[in-house]
Motif scaffolding. Structure first.
Motif, PDB file in Angstrom:
ATOM      1  N   VAL A 623       0.857  -1.182   0.000  1.00 31.64           N
ATOM      2  CA  VAL A 623       0.000   0.000   0.000  1.00 31.64           C
ATOM      3  C   VAL A 623       0.890   1.227   0.000  1.00 31.64           C
ATOM      4  O   VAL A 623       1.773   1.366   0.859  1.00 31.64           O
ATOM      5  N   GLU A 624       0.680   2.112  -0.968  1.00 31.62           N
ATOM      6  CA  GLU A 624       1.444   3.346  -1.064  1.00 31.62           C
ATOM      7  C   GLU A 624       0.527   4.538  -0.817  1.00 31.62           C
ATOM      8  O   GLU A 624      -0.567   4.600  -1.379  1.00 31.62           O
ATOM      9  N   ILE A 625       0.983   5.463   0.007  1.00 31.80           N
ATOM     10  CA  ILE A 625       0.276   6.718   0.249  1.00 31.80           C
ATOM     11  C   ILE A 625       1.162   7.845  -0.278  1.00 31.80           C
ATOM     12  O   ILE A 625       2.337   7.953   0.095  1.00 31.80           O
ATOM     13  N   THR A 626       0.598   8.678  -1.127  1.00 31.87           N
ATOM     14  CA  THR A 626       1.361   9.764  -1.714  1.00 31.87           C
ATOM     15  C   THR A 626       0.514  11.024  -1.820  1.00 31.87           C
ATOM     16  O   THR A 626      -0.710  10.940  -1.969  1.00 31.87           O
ATOM     17  N   ALA A 627       1.168  12.164  -1.757  1.00 29.49           N
ATOM     18  CA  ALA A 627       0.487  13.445  -1.950  1.00 29.49           C
ATOM     19  C   ALA A 627       0.529  13.884  -3.403  1.00 29.49           C
ATOM     20  O   ALA A 627       0.034  14.961  -3.740  1.00 29.49           O
ATOM     21  N   ASN A 628       1.112  13.039  -4.276  1.00 28.68           N
ATOM     22  CA  ASN A 628       1.215  13.388  -5.695  1.00 28.68           C
ATOM     23  C   ASN A 628       1.153  12.104  -6.516  1.00 28.68           C
ATOM     24  O   ASN A 628       2.107  11.327  -6.536  1.00 28.68           O
ATOM     25  N   ASP A 629       0.016  11.878  -7.181  1.00 27.63           N
ATOM     26  CA  ASP A 629      -0.155  10.702  -8.032  1.00 27.63           C
ATOM     27  C   ASP A 629      -0.325  11.133  -9.483  1.00 27.63           C
ATOM     28  O   ASP A 629      -1.120  10.585 -10.237  1.00 27.63           O
ATOM     29  N   ALA A 630       0.425  12.178  -9.878  1.00 27.41           N
ATOM     30  CA  ALA A 630       0.423  12.606 -11.274  1.00 27.41           C
ATOM     31  C   ALA A 630       1.201  11.571 -12.105  1.00 27.41           C
ATOM     32  O   ALA A 630       2.106  10.915 -11.589  1.00 27.41           O
ATOM     33  N   PRO A 631       0.833  11.386 -13.364  1.00 26.16           N
ATOM     34  CA  PRO A 631      -0.086  12.217 -14.161  1.00 26.16           C
ATOM     35  C   PRO A 631      -1.546  11.763 -14.125  1.00 26.16           C
ATOM     36  O   PRO A 631      -2.377  12.387 -14.769  1.00 26.16           O
ATOM     37  N   TYR A 632      -1.862  10.675 -13.396  1.00 24.60           N
ATOM     38  CA  TYR A 632      -3.262  10.233 -13.357  1.00 24.60           C
ATOM     39  C   TYR A 632      -4.114  11.283 -12.661  1.00 24.60           C
ATOM     40  O   TYR A 632      -5.076  11.804 -13.227  1.00 24.60           O
ATOM     41  N   PHE A 633      -3.778  11.608 -11.424  1.00 24.49           N
ATOM     42  CA  PHE A 633      -4.465  12.683 -10.715  1.00 24.49           C
ATOM     43  C   PHE A 633      -3.690  13.987 -10.904  1.00 24.49           C
ATOM     44  O   PHE A 633      -2.461  13.996 -10.961  1.00 24.49           O
ATOM     45  N   GLN A 634      -4.419  15.072 -10.962  1.00 18.11           N
ATOM     46  CA  GLN A 634      -3.804  16.388 -11.156  1.00 18.11           C
ATOM     47  C   GLN A 634      -2.937  16.763  -9.961  1.00 18.11           C
ATOM     48  O   GLN A 634      -3.340  16.608  -8.809  1.00 18.11           O
ATOM     49  N   GLN A 635      -1.726  17.248 -10.234  1.00 18.55           N
ATOM     50  CA  GLN A 635      -0.836  17.687  -9.172  1.00 18.55           C
ATOM     51  C   GLN A 635      -1.395  18.932  -8.504  1.00 18.55           C
ATOM     52  O   GLN A 635      -1.891  19.845  -9.156  1.00 18.55           O
ATOM     53  N   SER A 636      -1.316  18.987  -7.189  1.00 11.61           N
ATOM     54  CA  SER A 636      -1.873  20.102  -6.432  1.00 11.61           C
ATOM     55  C   SER A 636      -1.066  21.376  -6.645  1.00 11.61           C
ATOM     56  O   SER A 636       0.169  21.349  -6.734  1.00 11.61           O
ATOM     57  N   ASN A 637      -1.781  22.507  -6.704  1.00  8.08           N
ATOM     58  CA  ASN A 637      -1.145  23.823  -6.751  1.00  8.08           C
ATOM     59  C   ASN A 637      -0.759  24.323  -5.362  1.00  8.08           C
ATOM     60  O   ASN A 637      -0.053  25.330  -5.237  1.00  8.08           O
ATOM     61  N   VAL A 638      -1.264  23.646  -4.336  1.00  6.85           N
ATOM     62  CA  VAL A 638      -1.021  24.075  -2.962  1.00  6.85           C
ATOM     63  C   VAL A 638       0.074  23.196  -2.374  1.00  6.85           C
ATOM     64  O   VAL A 638      -0.148  22.004  -2.122  1.00  6.85           O
ATOM     65  N   PRO A 639       1.272  23.717  -2.159  1.00  6.16           N
ATOM     66  CA  PRO A 639       2.367  22.884  -1.645  1.00  6.16           C
ATOM     67  C   PRO A 639       2.000  22.262  -0.303  1.00  6.16           C
ATOM     68  O   PRO A 639       1.468  22.931   0.588  1.00  6.16           O
ATOM     69  N   ALA A 640       2.279  20.974  -0.197  1.00 12.30           N
ATOM     70  CA  ALA A 640       1.945  20.270   1.040  1.00 12.30           C
ATOM     71  C   ALA A 640       3.040  19.261   1.363  1.00 12.30           C
ATOM     72  O   ALA A 640       3.510  18.533   0.484  1.00 12.30           O
ATOM     73  N   VAL A 641       3.432  19.244   2.622  1.00 14.46           N
ATOM     74  CA  VAL A 641       4.270  18.181   3.160  1.00 14.46           C
ATOM     75  C   VAL A 641       3.397  17.397   4.128  1.00 14.46           C
ATOM     76  O   VAL A 641       2.808  17.973   5.052  1.00 14.46           O
ATOM     77  N   VAL A 642       3.289  16.104   3.887  1.00 13.74           N
ATOM     78  CA  VAL A 642       2.377  15.269   4.668  1.00 13.74           C
ATOM     79  C   VAL A 642       3.185  14.236   5.440  1.00 13.74           C
ATOM     80  O   VAL A 642       3.940  13.446   4.848  1.00 13.74           O
ATOM     81  N   GLN A 643       3.029  14.251   6.744  1.00 17.07           N
ATOM     82  CA  GLN A 643       3.655  13.255   7.610  1.00 17.07           C
ATOM     83  C   GLN A 643       2.598  12.214   7.953  1.00 17.07           C
ATOM     84  O   GLN A 643       1.614  12.508   8.638  1.00 17.07           O
ATOM     85  N   VAL A 644       2.787  11.003   7.456  1.00 16.32           N
ATOM     86  CA  VAL A 644       1.850   9.910   7.730  1.00 16.32           C
ATOM     87  C   VAL A 644       2.346   9.148   8.948  1.00 16.32           C
ATOM     88  O   VAL A 644       3.519   8.760   9.019  1.00 16.32           O
ATOM     89  N   SER A 645       1.442   8.939   9.905  1.00 14.64           N
ATOM     90  CA  SER A 645       1.846   8.272  11.149  1.00 14.64           C
ATOM     91  C   SER A 645       1.267   6.882  11.311  1.00 14.64           C
ATOM     92  O   SER A 645       1.577   6.193  12.286  1.00 14.64           O
ATOM     93  N   GLY A 646       0.459   6.460  10.391  1.00 11.39           N
ATOM     94  CA  GLY A 646      -0.089   5.108  10.494  1.00 11.39           C
ATOM     95  C   GLY A 646      -1.153   4.850   9.455  1.00 11.39           C
ATOM     96  O   GLY A 646      -1.735   5.789   8.889  1.00 11.39           O
ATOM     97  N   LEU A 647      -1.368   3.571   9.175  1.00 11.89           N
ATOM     98  CA  LEU A 647      -2.344   3.181   8.160  1.00 11.89           C
ATOM     99  C   LEU A 647      -3.039   1.896   8.564  1.00 11.89           C
ATOM    100  O   LEU A 647      -2.411   0.972   9.102  1.00 11.89           O
ATOM    101  N   THR A 648      -4.335   1.849   8.256  1.00 16.90           N
ATOM    102  CA  THR A 648      -5.124   0.622   8.365  1.00 16.90           C
ATOM    103  C   THR A 648      -5.848   0.416   7.050  1.00 16.90           C
ATOM    104  O   THR A 648      -6.422   1.362   6.501  1.00 16.90           O
ATOM    105  N   ILE A 649      -5.799  -0.798   6.536  1.00 19.57           N
ATOM    106  CA  ILE A 649      -6.542  -1.131   5.322  1.00 19.57           C
ATOM    107  C   ILE A 649      -7.366  -2.376   5.587  1.00 19.57           C
ATOM    108  O   ILE A 649      -6.867  -3.371   6.113  1.00 19.57           O
TER     109      ILE A 649
END
Length: 665
Positions: A623-649
């Motif tokens: 499982v991959e979590i990303t803040a940028n999945d271009a070119p499929y999803f449009q890249q955000s114009n709002v710069p963001a740094v995301v700290q992921v602390s955990g995941l459940t699937i």
């Protein structure tokens, strides 16, 4: 759960259908042209040509080709394929084409000249004009408004940028399957054929795929109603049922002369959308309504993340194959302006007039906004692996109609077909077509197919890294019945991702550049990276699969994170990694737009698209979590740094882990 596992089922089902096939040679036929399609409709002009199929035994038929005026008088390019010597009202099927196609996409006349297609063997074999005419049906195929030869750029007299003179006075442009326009066009063409005595009023079917699935789906929900709000009907063509009615008002659907009330007897939409804005700009609030998933929320607030590459490809195809409304002329169909706004990117505040207009257009463009007006039986065929129109669309329509009427007659078939990187498995299409034909036959020829269909949910188990596995098809009375089990994986591993740069996995899994465009390395089928590769731009979670598990449904992801931005994109990708690391196949993906205030303690819980897939014991669920999945999803114009602390699937499962096919009945 009641499930059924089919391996040779497609062959058995098709063997039971009539028409033996062979390599016969087509020859000229002589058919009596007793009935003329659209006779009496002012301005209609069609010419007959007789044919004989290459099937064994061969079947003679007639195809009428020409132009027919629409409800507003605009000339449509129409073909009507009829059994040889048709002398009275006959059960009729209307077939609508996809985005950038024309009327010939469902025709095998002049191509294979058989019920088996050569050019599109998956979608078209035993589902085309020749197939249906050999079964005794009349078939209407037409080029939709604004495309090709229906006042599009291939109409005589048109140029690549200007309409033909005979079209210029009409709203000839593409309206994106608007219920007031394209859906009404399909109703009008069916009604005109009834009025001429060729089609039976009580035996009308409609089918189509992709963009062409909009009229069948919206038409079924409208049932015996027509939506007002388009141009007036010229007096020469008949009374205008919408005269004096407000836009969006519903009036009885009748033949053009108003004499005969009409409704569809059956509808078969394929690999299409329920919510147009929701599929083009998903926001992560959509759900199939399963017990494990979050409730289905607003699909438009917040405004979602555009699937940028696909939207650009659709815009390009429309610009060359059809005519869009000139900018500023028709706000309801101003695709130029809407596309330009999407291309600018986020933020997408609800107060933005163009964002608000897009949300408002949902009422007219999306089938899911239609309150069911009747009980038209629906067989919805949808792709599990389709990156454009996922299986969620079919399931949400099923939820819609069953909320209105718990016994609504709807049947679902989910498989590995649709757009872009779907595998278009022939065995799955053969099985689907066998079921689709039986479904249609029951409503158009109940004397021949008296047994009522079962309104269940069926699904194949897709094959990615397990490419050569035999087909497996399972079904149950309900969608919940197909996934009675579930399995949850959790991790508190932390990691960081940002909106700055897309990673290699994003480029490798893009459906446009790797499946649609004629580029080096482009291919159809499952997105596979060889060998399995780490992506340094994402937060990665690896879960070892101890026993065989069969995913059946939409995985639910819960991500805990901290963000530096007030507008954050979280994208999830799910891969199957081979035991030896030699390859990884993309199984699922999804997105979530967060407008939460920057800070700590935030989490997003959202459902990925429903899928059916077997993970083998010893493989790894990545499982991959990303803040940028271009070119499929449009890249955000709002710069963001995301700290992921955990995941459940959480994975909904067909059966208990390690059970295998022996558990299926």
């Amino acid at each position: 759960m009641r499930a059924i596992c089919w391996s040779l089922a497609a062959a058995a089902a098709l063997a039971a259908l009539p028409v033996a096939l062979g390599s016969g040679v087509a020859s000229a036929a002589t058919c009596a042209h007793t009935l003329v399609p659209y006779a009496g409709l002012a301005g209609a002009s069609l010419t007959p040509t007789d044919y004989v199929t290459k099937d064994v035994p061969s079947v003679p038929y007639t195809r009428w080709s020409g132009t027919v005026p629409g409800f507003d008088g605009m000339p449509f390019s129409v073909d009507v394929t009829v059994p040889c010597g048709t002398t009275g009202p006959t059960p009729t099927i209307v077939m609508s084409h996809g985005f950038s196609d024309d009327k010939t996409v469902w025709e095998e006349t002049g191509k294979s000249d058989r019920v088996i297609s050569e050019g599109r063997p998956e979608q078209n074999s035993r589902w085309n004009n020749i197939w249906f005419v050999t079964r005794g049906y009349v078939v209407v195929t037409y080029t939709a408004r604004g495309w090709h030869d229906s006042c599009g750029p291939n109409t005589p007299g048109a140029t690549p940028t200007t309409p033909a003179p005979q079209c210029a006075s009409f709203k000839y442009w593409i309206h994106l399957d608007d219920k007031r326009w394209e859906v009404r066009d399909a109703q009008w063409l069916a009604g005109g054929l009834v009025q001429s005595g060729m089609a039976r009023a009580d035996r009308l079917a409609i089918t189509g795929g992709s963009y062409g699935g909009g009229p069948p789906l919206s038409g079924a929900l409208l049932a015996d109603k027509t939506m007002c709000g388009a141009s007036a009907v010229p007096p020469a063509l008949g009374p205008d049922p919408c005269a004096g009615k407000a836009t969006g008002a519903l009036v009885p659907w009748t033949t053009p002369n108003g004499a005969t009330p009409l409704t569809w007897a059956v509808s078969v939409p394929m690999y299409t959308y329920a919510d147009l804005l929701g599929v083009l700009t998903p926001n992560g609030r959509g759900s199939d309504g399963s017990r494990l998933a979050p409730p289905d929320g607003s699909h438009t607030d917040p405004f979602g993340v555009p699937i940028a590459g696909t939207i650009a490809a659709l815009y390009g195809a429309g610009s060359t194959s059809g005519f869009f409304s000139p900018p500023g002329v028709d706000p309801d169909a101003d695709i130029f302006t809407s596309s330009a706004r999407l291309e600018l990117g986020n933020p997408f505040p609800q107060a933005d007039p163009l964002v608000a207009r897009g949300v408002s257009d949902q009422r007219f463009k999306s089938p899911i906004t239609t309150v069911p007006q009747g009980r038209v039986p629906i067989f919805y065929v949808q792709g599990l692996t389709d990156p454009l129109f996922p299986a969620t669309e079919a399931l949400q329509i099923r939820n819609l109609v069953r909320r209105a009427d718990p016994t609504y007659p709807i049947k679902l078939f989910l498989g590995d077909f649709g757009h872009d990187y779907t595998a278009q498995r022939q065995d799955e299409w053969d099985l689907a077509h066998a079921q689709m034909s039986e479904f249609v036959d029951h409503y158009l020829r109940p004397d021949r197919t008296p047994l009522a269909p079962t309104f269940d949910v069926g699904s194949t188990v897709t094959r990615c890294l397990d490419h050569n596995a035999p087909m497996r098809f399972v079904r149950a009375p309900t969608w919940e019945g197909l996934h009675p089990q579930h399995l949850t994986f959790s991790s508190s591993v932390a990691g960081t991702t940002s909106s700055d740069t897309p990673g290699p996995a994003g480029a490798a899994s893009d459906p446009i550049t790797t499946a649609t465009l004629p580029l080096p390395g482009a291919y159809h089928g499952c997105r596979i990276m060889k060998p399995s590769q780490a992506d340094p731009t994402v937060v990665t979670y690896l879960f070892k699969v101890a026993k065989d598990i069969v995913l059946m449904g939409g995985p639910v992801v819960d991500v805990s994170f901290t963000t530096t931005a007030p507008d954050t994109q979280l994208h999830a990708r799910v891969w199957d990694v081979a035991a030896d690391g030699s390859a990884q196949g993309l199984i699922d993906r999804g997105t979530y737009r967060s407008l939460d205030t920057p800070g700590t303690g935030t989490h997003a819980r959202f459902q990925l698209t429903p899928q059916g897939y077997r993970f083998r014991a010893g493989h790894t669920l990545k499982v991959e979590i990303t803040a940028n999945d271009a070119p499929y999803f449009q890249q955000s114009n709002v710069p963001a740094v995301v700290q992921v602390s955990g995941l459940t699937i959480t994975l909904p499962l067909l059966e208990r882990p390690g059970t295998g096919q022996a558990r299926s009945v």
